[in-house]
Scaffold this motif. Structure first.
Motif, PDB file in Angstrom:
ATOM      1  N   LYS A 124       0.803  -1.227  -0.065  1.00 14.86           N
ATOM      2  CA  LYS A 124      -0.001  -0.179   0.063  1.00 14.86           C
ATOM      3  C   LYS A 124       0.918   1.006   0.150  1.00 14.86           C
ATOM      4  CE  LYS A 124      -4.082  -1.813   2.148  1.00 14.86           C
ATOM      5  NZ  LYS A 124      -5.257  -1.374   3.432  1.00 14.86           N
ATOM      6  N   LEU A 149      -4.612   3.023  -0.589  1.00 12.49           N
ATOM      7  CA  LEU A 149      -3.385   3.343  -0.373  1.00 12.49           C
ATOM      8  C   LEU A 149      -2.961   3.987   0.724  1.00 12.49           C
ATOM      9  CD1 LEU A 149      -2.568   4.742  -4.103  1.00 12.49           C
ATOM     10  CD2 LEU A 149      -2.011   2.303  -3.056  1.00 12.49           C
ATOM     11  N   ASP A 150      -1.813   3.810   1.349  1.00 13.90           N
ATOM     12  CA  ASP A 150      -1.406   4.460   2.707  1.00 13.90           C
ATOM     13  C   ASP A 150      -0.496   5.549   2.236  1.00 13.90           C
ATOM     14  OD1 ASP A 150      -0.665   4.743   5.109  1.00 13.90           O
ATOM     15  OD2 ASP A 150       1.097   3.438   5.346  1.00 13.90           O
TER      16      ASP A 150
END
Length: 397
Positions: A207, A249-250
């Motif tokens: 991620k 997504l991180d």
């Protein structure tokens, strides 16, 4: 629009000053503008400025409704929703036409609004260069709420970079060097120290996102987003391999892509103000107005003026197969409010807000203007005229 200042400016203007002004912008940014910059700023009198601020604050009140996310749940096309939406947009831009009442008073009328950033860095450069090369009275200001050049850029750093290192924050766009707004990307890099990155250059591991900075793989903690996601969707197949931004997504978004759609012409039917033209969702229109020539038909999910029908007929309305995706809006009549040596011009004024995390309300910080002598207002429609194009305002307070 402030007669004495306008007259003085026009009389003192020289082509050499204008060229020096353009050269100064290129020197400051390192790039030549990809669009026409007008020979003049817009001088906004106090009475009009007060109405612009009032109109904006009335719109902000709508954004603060407890049920705002509920009433805008259909504003985001399902295929364009992005995970991890936050509680409010970090940027809001509100566009007004300058019009006149029957008694000749200047008034703003809302044209468009977006939960999206604009030319935040470049507009300061332009305003500063106007002040450098022309006689702009010190009683006028391009800023709001007590800001100046130094505090404005500090606010942008706090907003966009926040607690991260500048190298961990990127300005993200598709093919940035092909965008007409690229001069703003260069100004942002210079003044904030962040890097502009093309979507195709992102690297994904799980991620996490990375990019190559001077050949070194560098983590991306925050994205200063300049991608319009319906543009991304349309171009996706031609871009080659690239990260799918619609997944979880991180990363932090400044501002989150969903706000582009929530705060848009979609909310115009919810805003009731003397400065906002009456608007209806087409599928909720109680009756087709008898004076249809005074209305404009706009698709909800098209931007930059694409698909707008200015001269609407009943047949146009009958042809619409998805009326829930259109609004009928009372037409706005621009006033030829700016006197130039080559004839009168019309203008739009964009009011720029920043909304910091934890703040109760967004704050008005800067502005943008577009000057035109044609039927269309965008800077791309003014290539053959003079005293038209992108500009900024100086407000009388």
């Amino acid at each position: 629009m402030i007669p004495a200042i306008r007259t003085s400016y026009n009389q003192q203007f020289t082509p050499a000053q204008y060229q020096a002004f353009l050269d100064g912008i290129a020197a400051d940014t390192g790039v030549v503008p990809a669009f026409r910059i007008a020979e003049t700023p817009v001088f906004v009198p106090a009475a009009l400025g007060s109405k612009l601020v009032q109109a904006c604050e009335e719109i902000v009140d709508v954004l603060l409704r407890p049920d705002f996310k509920t009433i805008t749940k259909d504003a985001i096309p399902p295929s364009l929703k992005v995970p991890r939406e936050n509680e409010h947009p970090h940027f809001i831009v509100i566009d007004f036409a300058v019009c006149k009442t029957d008694d000749g008073a200047l008034v703003p009328q809302l044209i468009e609004l977006q939960g999206f950033p604009t030319m935040l860095a470049f507009q300061e450069v332009m305003a500063r260069r106007f002040k450098t090369h022309f006689n702009i009275p010190a009683t006028l200001s391009n800023f709001f709420n007590g800001l100046d050049e130094s505090s404005y850029y500090q606010l942008l750093r706090d907003m966009i970079i926040g607690p991260f290192a500048p190298e961990e924050v990127i300005l993200l766009e598709i093919k940035p060097e092909e965008q007409k707004t690229r001069i703003d990307f260069h100004s942002t890099e210079k003044n904030l120290g962040i890097t502009t990155v093309c979507l195709t250059a992102l690297i994904q591991e799980g991620k996490k996102l990375y990019y190559l900075r001077d050949g070194v793989k560098t983590p991306v903690q925050r994205i200063y987003n300049r991608i319009i996601f319906d543009d991304l969707q349309q171009q996706s197949e031609t871009l080659g391999e690239h990260v799918n931004l619609f997944q979880d997504l991180d990363v932090e978004w400044i501002t989150h892509p969903n706000w582009f759609y929530r705060i848009s012409k979609y909310i115009m039917p919810f805003i009731h103000s003397e400065f906002v033209p009456k608007s209806w969702f087409l599928h909720e229109l109680p009756v087709v107005p008898a004076d249809l020539e005074n209305y404009v038909l706009k698709p909800l999910f098209s931007f930059g003026g694409q698909g707008v029908l200015i001269d609407v007929t009943p047949e146009d309305i009958d042809r619409i197969k998805d009326p829930e995706n259109w609004i009928l809006q009372r037409k706005v009549k621009y006033a030829p409010a700016i006197t130039t040596p080559t004839g009168p011009a019309i203008c739009e004024i964009r009011m720029i807000y920043i909304w910091q995390d934890g703040a109760a309300r967004p704050v008005l910080v800067h502005n943008l203007a577009r000057i035109s002598k044609g039927k269309m207002i965008g800077v791309g429609f003014n290539s053959k005229d003079t005293w038209v194009g992108g500009s900024c305002c100086f407000f009388e307070f």
